[in-house]
Design an enzyme around this catalytic site. Structure first.
Site, PDB file in Angstrom:
ATOM      1  N   HIS A 240       0.829  -1.210   0.000  1.00  0.00           N
ATOM      2  CA  HIS A 240       0.000   0.000   0.000  1.00  0.00           C
ATOM      3  C   HIS A 240       0.861   1.257   0.000  1.00  0.00           C
ATOM      4  CE1 HIS A 240      -3.575  -2.192   0.472  1.00  0.00           C
ATOM      5  NE2 HIS A 240      -3.410  -2.542   1.733  1.00  0.00           N
TER       6      HIS A 240
ATOM      7  N   GLU B 279       1.780 -15.028 -22.221  1.00  0.00           N
ATOM      8  CA  GLU B 279       2.734 -14.928 -21.114  1.00  0.00           C
ATOM      9  C   GLU B 279       3.235 -16.287 -20.666  1.00  0.00           C
ATOM     10  OE1 GLU B 279       0.882 -12.910 -17.819  1.00  0.00           O
ATOM     11  OE2 GLU B 279      -1.060 -13.820 -18.200  1.00  0.00           O
TER      12      GLU B 279
ATOM     13  N   ASP C 219       5.536 -12.391 -16.772  1.00  0.00           N
ATOM     14  CA  ASP C 219       5.406 -13.839 -16.614  1.00  0.00           C
ATOM     15  C   ASP C 219       6.158 -14.606 -17.698  1.00  0.00           C
ATOM     16  OD1 ASP C 219       3.905 -14.452 -14.256  1.00  0.00           O
ATOM     17  OD2 ASP C 219       2.251 -13.357 -15.167  1.00  0.00           O
TER      18      ASP C 219
ATOM     19  N   CYS D 271       2.428  -5.502 -22.380  1.00  0.00           N
ATOM     20  CA  CYS D 271       2.020  -4.781 -21.168  1.00  0.00           C
ATOM     21  C   CYS D 271       2.846  -5.168 -19.944  1.00  0.00           C
ATOM     22  CB  CYS D 271       0.536  -4.983 -20.900  1.00  0.00           C
ATOM     23  SG  CYS D 271       0.071  -6.706 -20.690  1.00  0.00           S
TER      24      CYS D 271
HETATM   25  C1  PEP Z   1       2.806  -9.745 -17.195  1.00  0.00           C
HETATM   26  O1  PEP Z   1       2.836 -10.906 -16.761  1.00  0.00           O
HETATM   27  O2  PEP Z   1       3.688  -9.256 -17.913  1.00  0.00           O
HETATM   28  C2  PEP Z   1       1.700  -8.847 -16.859  1.00  0.00           C
HETATM   29  C3  PEP Z   1       1.593  -7.666 -17.409  1.00  0.00           C
HETATM   30  O3  PEP Z   1       0.803  -9.264 -15.942  1.00  0.00           O
HETATM   31  P1  PEP Z   1       1.071  -9.302 -14.344  1.00  0.00           P
HETATM   32  O4  PEP Z   1       2.302  -8.516 -14.083  1.00  0.00           O
HETATM   33  O5  PEP Z   1      -0.144  -8.703 -13.742  1.00  0.00           O
HETATM   34  O6  PEP Z   1       1.211 -10.769 -14.090  1.00  0.00           O
HETATM   35 MG    MG Z   2       1.118 -11.867 -15.960  1.00  0.00          MG
END
Ligand code: PEP
Ligand code: MG
Length: 599
Positions: free
Chosen positions: A210, A452, A476, A523
């Protein structure tokens, strides 16, 4: 900024160990801060045991009840303050505190035991909370463990109020300083005056704690998870914190100090310069347009995304709506959240990722038993396919919200074609149910998958037949490709997005998307690394989605190169066989073309 001679004097006066040291932690909020250490003494108070005469017991109970009532008022006022500063979502953190002050085990039991044992309220309350804390810590449930921190917050404040000096739970820094603490609870963070706190540093906590989330929202540089920083630093020590790299320098020498003062100046100037690009298009010098979007965890982060120039939300991590609470969010609650984001971003797109729980994210409403390998276990889409009740509620909420803007739906952790088809089948059933109920939704809502898992990358061509877009989740993908736990500090050196195997996967995914005519985005954290922007651009990536604060730099980089040049850079980068060579090459490119930038 404090004059450096003055700094030095005060350091020598106060610190018994004027050695320079460099400590490495987790970068939690970017920026550079230079100032003196103010260590918050948030350790638990010692509580005396006092016998109470029979005739005074009722008075003691009343005293306790008054302190509890005062504590509730305190938290409600902190909650209002946070709601005004950072929005309702963040303020909900304090719901848990207020609930604890209604809790039978914590409150009613204290009253009973004061009456039975005839001891002072402080002692009974303290003992009682020890038991509650132990119960919470023993559950192994991540949500409940987090509540143990909130419990400490509640405990401290009630004890202070019993002592009659209720307002402050710690010494506030008098002047501007860098605040150090073992950990910061939400209410500690909320009490910090942003005009006085130049930055903060903690022993415990990660990027998603947080306190870290609040630091980013308040744009205060922060480094967390430094393990024993509060032991190593003396009050008044001069500190430099580099929130970009997660570094804390204790008692820097004059040269280091000057170097960081210069870096800080550059950082601020650079930031201002970048923000001036907010409304400019993200297009290369030869006119190739790139979708530059933001990752968000909670709806009110949309404002930061917009103020940093996002032209869409490329990843809405919806599981954050499920975290920090003991029940599951209802369909209407979710609908409100999704619709508000879609409306605010309209006509720009919002990619809503369905629930990605498991791994390192747990909720108590969903009994996820501890597993030996949580990242390889019951996670994300695997949970949704088994708990179709929860999945359906979310899909209904997203679809209902889809009439309010440009919503796209994305499924995480897909590992193969059969699984994706099963998800889609269920998705169509939910759509059919809405039609039958006469509930409107966008029939053309685009659906996509996160790529991923290495298996998904290898069958990207097959998967591309089934969806409208891909978004590469490198966080991931790297962990599964290199077999390196993304949260394990001991092997963090192996977690590297320049690894040629990772780059090969990315190329493979983009190519599969292009062959099918669908767009591919990225992302994971990699998208926001300035060293990767030209590389990914040249590899043909269509969309970048990143933390809002990384957007302005990415836009500037896109605007300073032609697509043809980016292609050449990518081609050369892909010819290297070692991660280090790729990184060195990209750094050199950046340096040669743009000179020094504060990375
Ligand atoms: C990722 O795995 O790159 C991703 C964007 O998702 P998270 O970080 O939420 O697992
Ligand atoms: Mg992920």
């Amino acid at each position: 900024m404090v004059n450096s001679n003055k700094r030095r004097r005060s350091r020598n006066l106060k610190c018994s160990n004027p050695e320079v040291s460099i400590l490495k932690g987790i970068p939690a909020s970017p920026g550079i801060a230079i100032g003196h250490a103010h260590i918050l003494d948030l350790e638990r108070m010692s509580v005396k045991e006092i016998d109470i005469e029979e005739s005074r017991v009722e008075v003691e109970v009343k005293r306790f009840e008054k302190a509890v009532a005062k504590t509730k008022k305190d938290f409600a006022s902190i909650q209002r303050k946070i709601a005004n500063q950072l929005g309702e979502e963040k303020a909900r953190i304090f719901d848990a505190h207020l609930l604890m002050l209604e809790d039978t085990m914590a409150i009613d039991e204290t009253v009973d035991r004061i009456k039975k044992q005839k001891k002072n309220a402080e002692f009974i309350f303290f003992q009682n909370l020890e038991n509650v804390r132990k119960t919470l810590l023993d559950t192994g449930d991540e949500y409940l463990r987090e509540r143990a921190v909130d419990l400490q917050d509640v405990e401290r404040r009630v004890l202070r109020n019993l002592a009659g000096d209720g307002q402050e739970s710690f010494d506030r820094p008098e002047g501007q300083s860098i605040v150090l603490a073992k950990f910061l609870t939400p209410s500690d963070t909320a009490q910090l005056d942003r005009n006085k706190v130049l930055g903060f540093v903690t022993d415990l906590g990660g990027r998603t704690s947080h306190a870290a989330i609040m630091a980013r929202s308040l744009e205060i540089p922060a480094v967390v998870g430094l393990k024993e920083v509060t032991q190593k630093v003396c009050p008044g020590d001069l500190l430099v914190i580099d929130g970009v790299h997660g570094i804390v320098i204790v008692n820097p020498d004059e040269r280091t100090l000057l170097e960081y003062e210069e870096k800080q100046k550059l950082f601020i100037e650079h930031d201002l310069e970048l923000l001036s690009l907010r409304d400019e298009p993200a297009a290369t010098l030869d006119g190739r347009s790139i979708e530059l979007q933001a990752n968000i965890e909670l709806p009110d982060e949309v404002e930061t995304a917009l103020s940093h120039g996002a032209r869409g939300i490329g990843l809405f991590r919806t599981e954050y709506l499920y975290l920090a609470r003991s029940d599951l969010p209802s369909e209407s609650e979710q609908y409100e959240a999704y619709a508000s984001v879609a409306e605010r971003m309209n006509p720009d797109p919002v990619v809503i990722r369905t629930l990605d729980l498991g791994g390192d994210k747990f909720v108590s409403g969903l009994n996820i038993a501890p597993e030996p390998n949580p990242y390889l276990g019951w996670r994300a889409i695997r949970i949704c396919l088994e708990r179709k009740d929860i999945f359906k509620m979310q899909l209904r909420a997203i679809l209902k919200a889809s009439i309010h803007g440009n919503i796209r739906i994305m499924f995480p952790m897909i590992s193969g074609l059969g699984e994706l088809q099963e998800v889609k089948k269920f998705y169509y059933e939910v759509q059919q149910e809405l039609r039958e109920d006469g509930i409107p939704f966008n029939e053309d809502c685009h659906i996509g998958v996160m790529i991923e898992v290495p298996a998904a990358a290898l069958v990207a061509r097959e998967l591309s037949q089934e969806v409208d877009f891909f978004s590469i989740g490198t966080n991931d993908l790297i962990q599964y490709t290199i077999a390196v736990d993304r949260g394990n500090e001991k092997i963090a050196y192996l977690f590297n997005h320049f690894h040629p195997a990772v780059l090969k996967f990315i190329q493979m995914i983009i190519t599969a998307g292009k062959e099918r005519g669908i767009w591919t985005g990225l992302c994971g954290e990699m998208a926001g690394d300035p060293l990767c922007v030209w590389l990914l651009l040249g590899m043909g990536l269509d969309e970048f989605s990143m933390s809002p604060i990384a957007l302005p730099e990415a836009k500037r980089l896109i605007r300073t190169i032609t697509y043809k040049e980016a292609l050449e850079i990518a081609n050369e980068a892909l010819s290297f066989t070692k991660a280090k060579d790729v990184e060195d090459f990209l750094r050199k490119q950046l340096h040669e073309r743009l000179g020094e930038i504060p990375l």
